[in-house]
Design an enzyme around this catalytic site. Structure first.
Site, PDB file in Angstrom:
ATOM      1  N   TYR A  90      21.308  18.387 -17.969  1.00 58.34           N
ATOM      2  CA  TYR A  90      19.946  18.349 -18.513  1.00 58.34           C
ATOM      3  C   TYR A  90      19.713  17.044 -19.275  1.00 58.34           C
ATOM      4  O   TYR A  90      18.649  16.445 -19.186  1.00 58.34           O
ATOM      5  CB  TYR A  90      19.682  19.548 -19.437  1.00 58.34           C
ATOM      6  N   PHE A 142      -5.338   0.252  -8.840  1.00 57.58           N
ATOM      7  CA  PHE A 142      -5.167   1.231  -7.764  1.00 57.58           C
ATOM      8  C   PHE A 142      -5.917   2.514  -8.147  1.00 57.58           C
ATOM      9  O   PHE A 142      -6.141   2.784  -9.317  1.00 57.58           O
ATOM     10  CB  PHE A 142      -3.665   1.501  -7.575  1.00 57.58           C
ATOM     11  N   ASP A 143      -6.273   3.326  -7.147  1.00 52.72           N
ATOM     12  CA  ASP A 143      -7.086   4.539  -7.352  1.00 52.72           C
ATOM     13  C   ASP A 143      -6.578   5.456  -8.461  1.00 52.72           C
ATOM     14  O   ASP A 143      -7.329   5.896  -9.319  1.00 52.72           O
ATOM     15  CB  ASP A 143      -7.149   5.396  -6.079  1.00 52.72           C
ATOM     16  N   ASP A 232       1.960  -3.104 -12.643  1.00 51.49           N
ATOM     17  CA  ASP A 232       2.054  -1.974 -11.734  1.00 51.49           C
ATOM     18  C   ASP A 232       2.969  -2.501 -10.629  1.00 51.49           C
ATOM     19  O   ASP A 232       2.547  -3.265  -9.750  1.00 51.49           O
ATOM     20  CB  ASP A 232       0.675  -1.585 -11.188  1.00 51.49           C
ATOM     21  N   ALA A 234       4.743  -1.254  -8.115  1.00 49.09           N
ATOM     22  CA  ALA A 234       5.016  -0.494  -6.892  1.00 49.09           C
ATOM     23  C   ALA A 234       5.614  -1.372  -5.786  1.00 49.09           C
ATOM     24  O   ALA A 234       6.553  -0.968  -5.112  1.00 49.09           O
ATOM     25  CB  ALA A 234       3.744   0.191  -6.397  1.00 49.09           C
ATOM     26  N   LYS A 275       7.504   3.314  -3.091  1.00 47.68           N
ATOM     27  CA  LYS A 275       7.315   2.070  -2.332  1.00 47.68           C
ATOM     28  C   LYS A 275       8.594   1.241  -2.435  1.00 47.68           C
ATOM     29  O   LYS A 275       9.533   1.486  -1.701  1.00 47.68           O
ATOM     30  CB  LYS A 275       6.098   1.301  -2.856  1.00 47.68           C
ATOM     31  N   HIS A 467     -12.251  12.270   1.145  1.00 45.79           N
ATOM     32  CA  HIS A 467     -11.616  11.895   2.419  1.00 45.79           C
ATOM     33  C   HIS A 467     -10.386  12.737   2.754  1.00 45.79           C
ATOM     34  O   HIS A 467     -10.038  12.888   3.904  1.00 45.79           O
ATOM     35  CB  HIS A 467     -11.271  10.398   2.449  1.00 45.79           C
TER      36      HIS A 467
HETATM   37  C1  PLP Z   1       1.137   4.400  -4.819  1.00 48.03           C
HETATM   38  C2  PLP Z   1       0.658   3.618  -5.961  1.00 48.03           C
HETATM   39  C3  PLP Z   1       0.489   4.176  -7.237  1.00 48.03           C
HETATM   40  C4  PLP Z   1       0.665   5.659  -7.507  1.00 48.03           C
HETATM   41  O1  PLP Z   1       1.948   6.079  -7.214  1.00 48.03           O
HETATM   42  P1  PLP Z   1       2.288   7.539  -6.633  1.00 48.03           P
HETATM   43  O2  PLP Z   1       3.772   7.485  -6.496  1.00 48.03           O
HETATM   44  O3  PLP Z   1       1.555   7.713  -5.356  1.00 48.03           O
HETATM   45  O4  PLP Z   1       1.853   8.526  -7.674  1.00 48.03           O
HETATM   46  C5  PLP Z   1       0.087   3.346  -8.258  1.00 48.03           C
HETATM   47  N1  PLP Z   1      -0.159   2.040  -8.043  1.00 48.03           N
HETATM   48  C6  PLP Z   1      -0.016   1.469  -6.842  1.00 48.03           C
HETATM   49  C7  PLP Z   1      -0.302   0.018  -6.660  1.00 48.03           C
HETATM   50  C8  PLP Z   1       0.377   2.237  -5.758  1.00 48.03           C
HETATM   51  O5  PLP Z   1       0.483   1.670  -4.543  1.00 48.03           O
END
Ligand code: PLP
Length: 475
Positions: A90, A142-143, A232, A234, A275, A467
């Site tokens: 844990y 990002f969204d 960010d 990713a 990613k 979508h």
């Molecule tokens: C995919 C992504 C996120 C969100 O990550 P999740 O693992 O899908 O929650 C944030 N920022 C960028 C640039 C992304 O491509």
């Protein structure tokens, strides 16, 4: 390398990439997953039953799945072996310390909080640092990032340079900030800017890279006002590869050296490990400053889990720790970005209009240009997704009027986004170039019968993020 400011110079730069036939995949295949081929008749029925929405297809009815590069990577034998070394304690799991070690070596940050995926990390960061009425400045959020900023009652502000919005223009580093705009936005009220967020690569305009020069300047401007800088991260490794190959002064540097310099301009990061950590689930937050990390833990523990697991099994953290070290390998990155570019080049050769230059993780098709006979209200990009599935069993994703359009609640009129795109996102280490050739062939055949492709109308839509679940019928 010559200056990078004119078209002809850029052409020369692109030609400095090694051509695809000068090398092969830097891996061999130990485990295979058989694909199911369906007939055209089956696909006609399946897509109709799915309400002409590819999100509703069962994935085993898809031959080549380019819906997303998120969580779809093939892990290496070393990562799979790491799963067996999961320490499921844990608290204080050894895999957490291995993850911490990877982050420290690659990014230089001392404090790490694992998260169940990228948006979990975003939730923690925004909860800890963003207040109502704040303004979070970025190149292009990002969204999910934008969603979390809005959930805090704050405003997401995009400061992407003009060139980043121009689809057909082959300029380099289309993820760069407009520095003047950034400083103007800060000056409106620096106390309302909790941090600046640099998304590398910039996902929402096509996986376009941010240059080291721009990152350095963004950091300098933010620091002048005492504002922290976050990444960010990713697709940090893909961004580093573009810097190495396209930015003057970096060709002699290694990817780890470039990553260390890039992160040195920031105070921490959020990352979707789905990613560039080459895993199927996971995320993380990292900080340079202990006080900031402590603040994040106040949200981390109630929402993600205890400090040393954050919503993940020990084995998942081990796979992440190993994936982070694999992704910065130059041969891997050349193969990865080279394959995406190869697909882009095949489509260009077939006369298919795409966003240029090809970004790091996918190829974006201009569906409005490919199906000019369809008006916006008949969703040309969605229609192209449907036809590509019927033609070749290939699944892409609509990023156009359905994903980003909405209905004005007062007038009832449709509001359309600027672009009508289909994204073909390429999973990491999953498909071969011959799969890419099949994708290009199927698209050429759709192009050949483009004028007879029928539009779609919505029969069901959810109030937000429509979508994912919308249903359509053919016009
Ligand atoms: C995919 C992504 C996120 C969100 O990550 P999740 O693992 O899908 O929650 C944030 N920022 C960028 C640039 C992304 O491509």
């Amino acid at each position: 390398m010559p200056g990078l400011s004119t078209m002809s110079d850029e052409r020369e730069v692109w030609q400095m990439f090694r051509s695809r036939d000068e090398y092969a995949e830097p891996f061999r295949i130990k485990v295979v997953e058989m694909l199911r081929e369906t007939t055209r008749e089956e696909r006609e029925t399946l897509i109709k039953e799915a309400g002409y929405n590819a999100f509703s297809l069962p994935s085993d009815a898809v031959y080549i799945d380019l819906l997303s590069d998120s969580g779809t990577s093939a892990m290496s034998d070393r990562q799979w072996a790491g799963l067996m070394l999961g320490d499921e304690a844990y608290a204080g799991s050894r895999n957490y310390f291995n993850l911490k070690g990877s982050v420290k070596d690659i990014m230089g940050f001392d404090f790490v909080a694992p998260a169940h995926q990228g948006r979990g990390a975003e939730h923690v960061l925004m909860s800890a640092l963003v207040k109502e009425g704040d303004r979070v400045l970025g190149n292009m959020h990002f969204d999910t990032t934008e969603g979390h900023i809005l959930l805090r009652g704050a405003e997401p502000v995009n400061c992407l340079a003009e060139q980043g919005y121009k689809v057909g223009e082959e300029t380099l580093f289309k993820g760069d900030f407009d520095l003047r705009r950034l400083e103007d936005e800060i000056q409106k009220d620096p106390r309302k800017v909790p941090f600046v967020l640099i998304t590398v690569t910039c996902n929402n305009n096509g996986g376009q890279p941010v240059s080291m020069k721009n990152i350095r300047e963004v950091s300098k401007i933010a620091r002048k006002y005492g504002i922290p800088v976050f990444f960010d991260a990713a697709r940090f490794a893909e961004n580093c590869w573009f810097i190495k190959h396209l930015e003057p002064g970096y060709s002699g540097k290694t990817i780890p050296e470039i990553a260390r310099e890039m992160f040195s301009y920031g105070d921490g990061c959020t990352m979707s490990a789905k990613k560039d950590a080459l895993v199927n689930i996971g995320g993380l937050l990292a900080f340079r400053d202990e006080a900031m990390y402590r603040k994040a833990l106040e949200w981390q523990i109630p929402f993600e889990g205890f400090a040393t697991y954050g919503g993940l099994a020990g084995r998942d953290m081990e796979a992440m720790a190993r994936g982070l070290r694999e992704v910065i390998d130059e041969a891997y990155l050349e193969e990865r970005i080279g394959q995406v570019r190869y697909l882009g080049d095949l489509l260009l050769r077939a006369g298919i209009p795409i966003v240029r230059p090809t970004g790091g993780h996918g190829v974006y098709i201009d569906a409005a240009a490919m199906l000019p006979h369809l008006p916006r209200k008949e969703f040309p990009a969605q229609a192209l997704v449907v036809e590509l599935y019927i033609e070749g069993g290939i699944r892409g994703v609509e990023l156009g009027g359905c994903a980003f359009g909405r209905v004005d609640p007062e007038t009832g009129e449709d509001i359309w986004p600027a672009l009508e795109l289909v994204r073909l996102a390429v999973p990491r280490r999953v498909y071969t170039d011959r799969h890419m050739a099949q994708v290009a062939k199927a698209l050429s055949r759709v192009k050949g019968r483009a004028s007879s492709v029928r539009g779609l109308r919505i029969t069901y839509q959810a109030p937000v993020l429509r979508h994912f679940t919308a249903k359509f019928e053919r016009v």
